[in-house]
Design an enzyme around this catalytic site. Structure first.
Site, PDB file in Angstrom:
ATOM      1  N   GLU A   1       1.216   1.656 -10.043  1.00 45.12           N
ATOM      2  CA  GLU A   1       1.651   0.354 -10.826  1.00 45.12           C
ATOM      3  C   GLU A   1       2.775   1.137 -11.942  1.00 45.12           C
ATOM      4  O   GLU A   1       3.653   0.406 -12.184  1.00 45.12           O
ATOM      5  CB  GLU A   1       0.557   0.159 -11.750  1.00 45.12           C
TER       6      GLU A   1
ATOM      7  N   ASP B   1      -7.296  -7.081   0.069  1.00 42.64           N
ATOM      8  CA  ASP B   1      -8.794  -6.897   0.079  1.00 42.64           C
ATOM      9  C   ASP B   1      -9.500  -7.418  -1.320  1.00 42.64           C
ATOM     10  O   ASP B   1     -10.726  -7.671  -1.435  1.00 42.64           O
ATOM     11  CB  ASP B   1      -9.284  -5.812   0.420  1.00 42.64           C
TER      12      ASP B   1
ATOM     13  N   ASP C   1       2.171  -3.451   7.729  1.00 48.07           N
ATOM     14  CA  ASP C   1       2.295  -1.972   7.830  1.00 48.07           C
ATOM     15  C   ASP C   1       2.306  -1.656   9.268  1.00 48.07           C
ATOM     16  O   ASP C   1       1.428  -1.394   9.979  1.00 48.07           O
ATOM     17  CB  ASP C   1       1.068  -1.179   7.190  1.00 48.07           C
TER      18      ASP C   1
ATOM     19  N   THR D   1      -0.328  -5.462   4.494  1.00 53.36           N
ATOM     20  CA  THR D   1      -1.561  -5.734   5.318  1.00 53.36           C
ATOM     21  C   THR D   1      -1.542  -4.880   6.478  1.00 53.36           C
ATOM     22  O   THR D   1      -0.279  -4.450   6.690  1.00 53.36           O
ATOM     23  CB  THR D   1      -1.826  -7.344   5.388  1.00 53.36           C
TER      24      THR D   1
HETATM   25  C1  UGA Z   1      -5.995   0.536  -5.317  1.00 51.66           C
HETATM   26  C2  UGA Z   1      -4.859  -0.422  -5.881  1.00 51.66           C
HETATM   27  O1  UGA Z   1      -5.475  -1.839  -6.315  1.00 51.66           O
HETATM   28  C3  UGA Z   1      -3.810  -0.893  -4.894  1.00 51.66           C
HETATM   29  O2  UGA Z   1      -2.974  -1.827  -5.481  1.00 51.66           O
HETATM   30  C4  UGA Z   1      -2.936   0.662  -4.645  1.00 51.66           C
HETATM   31  O3  UGA Z   1      -2.085   0.208  -3.617  1.00 51.66           O
HETATM   32  C5  UGA Z   1      -4.127   1.398  -4.114  1.00 51.66           C
HETATM   33  O4  UGA Z   1      -5.063   1.780  -5.141  1.00 51.66           O
HETATM   34  C6  UGA Z   1      -3.497   3.018  -3.879  1.00 51.66           C
HETATM   35  O5  UGA Z   1      -3.547   3.683  -4.770  1.00 51.66           O
HETATM   36  O6  UGA Z   1      -2.578   3.061  -3.213  1.00 51.66           O
HETATM   37  P1  UGA Z   1      -7.428   0.253  -3.044  1.00 51.66           P
HETATM   38  O7  UGA Z   1      -8.373  -0.924  -2.930  1.00 51.66           O
HETATM   39  O8  UGA Z   1      -7.595   1.754  -2.979  1.00 51.66           O
HETATM   40  O9  UGA Z   1      -6.629  -0.267  -4.254  1.00 51.66           O
HETATM   41  O10 UGA Z   1      -6.149   0.210  -1.821  1.00 51.66           O
HETATM   42  P2  UGA Z   1      -6.178  -0.645  -0.667  1.00 51.66           P
HETATM   43  O11 UGA Z   1      -6.895  -2.181  -0.841  1.00 51.66           O
HETATM   44  O12 UGA Z   1      -6.983  -0.207   0.584  1.00 51.66           O
HETATM   45  O13 UGA Z   1      -4.622  -0.910  -0.143  1.00 51.66           O
HETATM   46  C7  UGA Z   1      -3.673  -1.539  -0.888  1.00 51.66           C
HETATM   47  C8  UGA Z   1      -2.878  -2.619  -0.085  1.00 51.66           C
HETATM   48  O14 UGA Z   1      -2.130  -1.750   0.888  1.00 51.66           O
HETATM   49  C9  UGA Z   1      -3.717  -3.595   0.747  1.00 51.66           C
HETATM   50  O15 UGA Z   1      -3.171  -4.809   0.699  1.00 51.66           O
HETATM   51  C10 UGA Z   1      -3.660  -2.997   2.025  1.00 51.66           C
HETATM   52  O16 UGA Z   1      -3.958  -3.877   3.142  1.00 51.66           O
HETATM   53  C11 UGA Z   1      -2.419  -2.140   1.977  1.00 51.66           C
HETATM   54  N1  UGA Z   1      -2.575  -1.168   2.963  1.00 51.66           N
HETATM   55  C12 UGA Z   1      -3.515   0.047   3.208  1.00 51.66           C
HETATM   56  C13 UGA Z   1      -1.397  -1.022   4.065  1.00 51.66           C
HETATM   57  O17 UGA Z   1      -0.505  -1.801   4.093  1.00 51.66           O
HETATM   58  N2  UGA Z   1      -1.249   0.074   4.681  1.00 51.66           N
HETATM   59  C14 UGA Z   1      -2.629   1.087   4.802  1.00 51.66           C
HETATM   60  O18 UGA Z   1      -2.418   2.137   5.759  1.00 51.66           O
HETATM   61  C15 UGA Z   1      -3.482   0.876   3.994  1.00 51.66           C
HETATM   62 MN    MN Z   2      -8.129  -2.785  -2.254  1.00 49.67          MN
END
Ligand code: UGA
Ligand code: MN
Length: 255
Positions: A199, A113, A39, A9
């Protein structure tokens, strides 16, 4: 068996709302241990207080994504996967603190999310290796993921991403801790530059498609939605103006 839920998160306008939605899905689940990994270079008060008040069993960790793994302004939207070091720190915490012979369990990576139906946790509890199920709003279709028959994965459904070794979303699988702690004690997420490969970067180290265990049952139900929360632009811009005018929203009221 215990469900170890690992959630990366990061601080943003909607973070507390996201964590609230997750905590409400988790609170009726038995033996759930939430590992929240910020993070960030420090643990924030917002997350610390939130977890303390949640009544959930939790572990609060933090690790800042190193600069080399961060997406920079000129880079493509999908060139750097997110939450990678956070999930690996979560796995490492389990390796260092849990004895898989005394505490059977499964590990699930729950992004902050998404939307989770609590029933998914009782479905995943009995996984022996790696279990899989469909997830809504991924793969550029209504739902994407494994297609299953008689307890076997016989193919995958998606509009986008079928080229991947494991064409499934992060929210579409869970892993028995014995796999990560005993069979493959070094397995971890890599940071592939090719979009959608995160993944697969872990799953190819620990399993094969033939070994996947269909759940929900037989991949027949969606209990997870890959929702993405809208950025509340009006509130962000408006608050910035209010601060300039000297009339910000009361900081004692946390959002
Ligand atoms: C998709 C996948 O569902 C994610 O599991 C994958 O990590 C991501 O693509 C990817 O390619 O990295 P998406 O909705 O695009 O999901 O990604 P986010 O939900 O924005 O981020 C995934 C997780 O990382 C969230 O729990 C978010 O809180 C966390 N995150 C995001 C961080 O810890 N730091 C960041 O700077 C951005
Ligand atoms: Mn997401």
């Amino acid at each position: 068996p215990t469900i170890f839920v690992v959630t990366p998160t990061f601080k943003r306008f909607v973070q507390k709302a996201e964590l609230t939605r997750l905590s409400q899905a988790f609170k009726s689940v038995k033996n759930l241990h939430w590992i929240v990994v910020e993070d960030s270079g420090d643990k924030t008060n917002l997350v610390a207080n939130f977890l303390r008040n949640s009544r959930l069993k939790y572990t609060h960790l933090n690790v800042r994504t190193p600069d080399t793994l961060r997406r920079h302004k000129n880079e493509k939207r999908r060139s750097k996967p997110r939450g990678v070091v956070q999930r690996n720190v979560g796995i490492q915490w389990i390796r260092n603190n849990i004895d898989p012979h005394r505490t059977p369990g499964v590990v699930y990576f729950a992004d902050d999310d998404n939307t989770y139906d609590s029933r998914i946790f009782d479905e995943m509890r009995w996984i022996k290796g790696v279990g899989v199920w469909p997830v809504a709003f991924t793969g550029a279709v209504r739902w994407a993921g494994p297609v299953c028959k008689d307890g076997q994965v016989i193919g995958f459904h998606a509009k986008w991403g079928l080229f991947r070794p494991f064409p499934i979303d992060m929210a579409a699988f869970a892993i028995n801790i014995k796999k990560l702690l005993i069979d493959f004690p070094k397995a971890e997420f890599l940071s592939p530059e090719k979009a959608g490969m995160l993944e697969s970067s872990l799953l190819t180290q620990i399993t094969t498609i033939d070994e996947l265990e269909p759940v929900t049952p037989n991949c027949s139900k969606v209990y997870v939605w890959h929702t993405r929360t809208e950025v509340p632009k009006d509130s962000i811009i408006g608050e910035r103006r209010m601060i300039k005018q000297g009339t910000p929203s009361d900081n004692n009221i946390e959002t």
